[in-house]
Design a protein around this motif. Structure first.
Motif, mmCIF file in Angstrom:
data_model
loop_
_atom_site.group_PDB
_atom_site.id
_atom_site.type_symbol
_atom_site.label_atom_id
_atom_site.label_comp_id
_atom_site.label_asym_id
_atom_site.label_seq_id
_atom_site.Cartn_x
_atom_site.Cartn_y
_atom_site.Cartn_z
ATOM 1 N N CYS A 1 -2.833 0.306 -4.123
ATOM 2 C CA CYS A 1 -2.442 -1.021 -3.651
ATOM 3 C C CYS A 1 -1.906 -1.822 -4.830
ATOM 4 N N GLN B 1 0.857 -1.180 0.000
ATOM 5 C CA GLN B 1 0.000 0.000 0.000
ATOM 6 C C GLN B 1 0.897 1.234 0.000
ATOM 7 N N SER B 2 0.596 2.166 -0.881
ATOM 8 C CA SER B 2 1.536 3.241 -1.176
ATOM 9 C C SER B 2 1.774 4.166 0.003
ATOM 10 N N SER B 3 0.774 4.412 0.824
ATOM 11 C CA SER B 3 0.928 5.362 1.919
ATOM 12 C C SER B 3 0.557 4.703 3.237
ATOM 13 N N ARG B 4 1.416 4.787 4.237
ATOM 14 C CA ARG B 4 1.082 4.236 5.552
ATOM 15 C C ARG B 4 0.224 5.203 6.358
ATOM 16 N N TYR B 5 0.519 6.509 6.198
ATOM 17 C CA TYR B 5 -0.223 7.522 6.954
ATOM 18 C C TYR B 5 -0.544 8.687 6.024
ATOM 19 N N SER C 1 -3.243 1.540 5.441
ATOM 20 C CA SER C 1 -3.081 2.991 5.276
ATOM 21 C C SER C 1 -3.989 3.676 6.285
ATOM 22 N N ARG C 2 -3.373 4.416 7.198
ATOM 23 C CA ARG C 2 -4.168 5.108 8.216
ATOM 24 C C ARG C 2 -4.485 6.504 7.709
ATOM 25 N N LEU C 3 -5.752 6.761 7.458
ATOM 26 C CA LEU C 3 -6.211 8.039 6.917
ATOM 27 C C LEU C 3 -6.896 8.850 8.012
ATOM 28 N N LEU D 1 -5.996 5.967 -2.588
ATOM 29 C CA LEU D 1 -5.205 4.956 -1.877
ATOM 30 C C LEU D 1 -4.849 3.878 -2.894
#
Lengths: 116, 115
Positions: free
Chosen positions: A23, A6-10, A111-113, A21
């Motif tokens: 993937c 997943q491209s962004s963790r936060y 990914s925590r949004l 998001l």
């Protein structure tokens, strides 16, 4: 080692922004999934895809859309982010259900949004 | 529609003691059942699955689960808990056979193993 990335963790976004998001999986899986994880609610299915350009709604698709232009990539889109979409988003992939596959899911790190 | 119930939000156990994390399910036909574990700020990792055959299934890290069709349960067990087993555990179900179906997950049970 097999991987779902997943491209962004936060991410931190503002209300009304468009959010992507991304993937990617390297297992040549046909099926890909987006889940949302919230405390006390477990994982809830947003959308899934069983083939390129195909998609099916899960249990909570409202406010989300998806795109699958290539087999290895499945994107989740929030057209206009809202505060109630603050959550952990988990992508997963699997082979199709049916012998020899049993539909086991392989998950990304999440990914925590946060939507302010 | 399928569903999963994990009746305990948290399970506390002392290190070295046996542990059980409960799961019951509802699904049409024969189920495929799974347990996953999640460590802090990580994705879910597969532990074990029941598809068919022996009702006692063995998985990773010394965990096992028992499928009970009459009680529609699939409880996760381990004979001797470790502090490192402390994590969030999810049970999941899908109808068996073929088809385009996703797993349905329970709400999760936090396992806390005290030294």
């Amino acid at each position: 080692d097999v991987k779902v990335t997943q491209s962004s963790r936060y991410l931190v976004k503002r209300t009304g922004e468009k959010v992507f998001l991304e993937c990617v999986q390297d297992m040549d899986h046909e099926n890909m999934f987006w889940y949302r994880q919230d405390p006390g609610l477990g994982l809830r299915l947003i959308y899934f895809s069983y083939d390129v350009k195909m998609k099916e709604k899960g249990d909570i698709p409202e406010g989300y859309s998806v795109s699958r232009e290539k087999k290895e990539r499945f994107s989740l889109i929030l057209e206009s982010a809202s505060t109630n979409q603050t959550s952990m988003y988990l992508c997963a992939s699997s082979s199709p259900m049916g012998p020899p596959s049993t539909g086991e899911l392989f998950f990304g790190e999440g990914s925590r949004l946060t939507v302010l | 529609a399928q569903s999963v119930a994990q009746p305990e939000d948290q399970v506390n156990v002392a290190e070295g003691n046996p542990l059980t994390v409960k799961c019951t399910y509802s699904v049409s036909g024969n189920p495929y059942l799974f347990w996953y574990v999640q460590y802090p700020n990580r994705g879910l990792q597969f532990l074990l699955k029941y598809i068919t055959g022996d009702n006692l299934v063995k998985g990773s890290y010394g965990f096992e689960a028992e499928f009970n069709k009459s009680q529609t349960s699939f409880h996760l067990k381990k004979p001797s808990a470790l502090v490192s087993d402390s994590a969030l555990y999810f049970c999941a179900v899908s109808p068996g056979g073929t088809g385009r179906r996703a797993l349905t997950f329970g709400s999760g049970t936090r396992l806390q193993v005290q030294p």
